[in-house]
Design an enzyme around this catalytic site. Structure first.
Site, mmCIF file in Angstrom:
data_model
loop_
_atom_site.group_PDB
_atom_site.id
_atom_site.type_symbol
_atom_site.label_atom_id
_atom_site.label_comp_id
_atom_site.label_asym_id
_atom_site.label_seq_id
_atom_site.Cartn_x
_atom_site.Cartn_y
_atom_site.Cartn_z
ATOM 1 N N LYS A 65 60.339 -56.776 22.438
ATOM 2 C CA LYS A 65 59.536 -57.510 23.433
ATOM 3 C C LYS A 65 59.832 -57.054 24.874
ATOM 4 C CE LYS A 65 58.667 -61.519 20.526
ATOM 5 N NZ LYS A 65 58.657 -62.961 20.377
ATOM 6 N N ALA A 127 69.630 -69.518 24.732
ATOM 7 C CA ALA A 127 69.164 -68.934 25.998
ATOM 8 C C ALA A 127 68.855 -67.449 25.802
ATOM 9 C CB ALA A 127 70.208 -69.136 27.085
#
Ligand code: NDP
Length: 271
Positions: A65, A127
């Protein structure tokens, strides 16, 4: 026939070809959508070749990504905010990047699960890349508080600082989660998919709240079962996957496919 792919490594497990085939059938759009296994370190070359050969669009999954974001000549605001892209489209000879993950999550939570995000107290566990893509879209729904808790506290603090301008967000260590009446607890760690137990205190899973694991199917089972055992409502991330796919399909084809029948079909298949 217009060609689309989902690029990743591994890729054989991906449900995206099945989802887009169902969308194409129901919208009567004539497209081909397949999985493309990309060798590690070869993302830019594979993507350029695909688009040079006439490919119209790509979804991008782990671990590419960030590469997809870097490759694109232009990026939408939500891709820039996330700093990652799961969506590419050919526009006038150039490649544009977008990120439909956050929109997919918000649509699944609000439309399919009936979760109210405005004024909510939200706890995001993790996170990593997935968390980074969902924080801004969640804050756009105006929660009262959004706490990001991560094993490596520095990454949670970094994410909270990055999105501080978007709303009331704070970062903490996983073992320092503040007590609150959380309405929604999202598991955005990779513990589910790795078969590990998520080390969170009991007050992070309050009875009556909604628990959501971004992973889906067998991968999310441990977290979903743990949450329901303490009296939470719970769901896995299959709806997010289908809704981000619908968002992608609409951006490529200009038609919004219906998602409920596809979700029902996938659920029946997984049962
Ligand atoms: P990353 O590898 O980027 O991040 C992994 C996160 O999990 C980090 O916050 C990491 O903490 C934490 N973590 C890993 N192991 C442990 C552990 N043993 N204890 C506590 N925390 C741990 O992964 P992603 O963010 O890309 O993916 C997270 C999940 O989201 C995956 O299950 C993925 O399948 C899912 N996902 C689902 C989507 C959907 O459409 N439904 C879309 C995108 C992702 P640390 O920083 O300390 O290492």
């Amino acid at each position: 026939m217009d060609r689309y792919v989902v690029m990743g490594n591994p890729i054989s497990h991906s449900l995206s070809p099945t989802i887009h085939a169902a969308f194409a059938r129901t919208t009567k759009e004539s497209i081909e959508y397949t999985g493309l296994l990309v060798p590690l370190g070869q993302f830019a070359r594979s993507a350029r070749r695909f688009f040079d050969e006439g490919g119209r669009g790509a979804n991008v999954t782990l671990p590419f990504k960030l590469d997809a974001f870097d490759l694109a000549a232009t990026k939408t605001d939500r891709a820039i905010v996330a700093g990652a892209a799961n969506f590419l489209i050919a526009r006038g000879g150039a490649i544009e990047a977008d990120n439909t993950d956050g929109a997919g999550l918000v649509t699944d939570l609000t439309h399919n699960q009936g979760v109210r995000l405005g004024g909510a107290h939200i706890l995001v566990l993790g996170a990593g890349g997935a968390a980074r893509g969902i924080v801004a879209p969640l804050l756009a729904c105006k929660p009262a508080r959004l706490v990001i808790a991560n094993r490596t506290a520095a990454r949670a603090l970094e994410l909270a600082a990055r999105f501080g301008d978007h709303g009331p967000v704070e970062g903490v260590a996983l073992d320092a989660i503040p007590r609150d009446r959380y309405d929604l607890v999202l598991n955005a760690t990779s513990t589910s998919t790795h078969g590990e137990t998520l080390p969170v205190p009991a007050h992070a899973l309050p009875p009556g709240a909604f628990a959501y694991d971004l992973a889906y199917g067998a991968g999310a089972r441990a977290f979903v079962e743990r949450a329901t055992a303490v009296g939470m409502k719970a769901a896995d991330g299959l709806g997010m996957l289908v809704e981000q796919a619908a968002e992608s399909f609409e951006l490529w084809r200009g038609v919004r496919p219906e998602t409920r029948p596809v979700l029902a079909e996938l659920r029946a298949r997984m049962a």
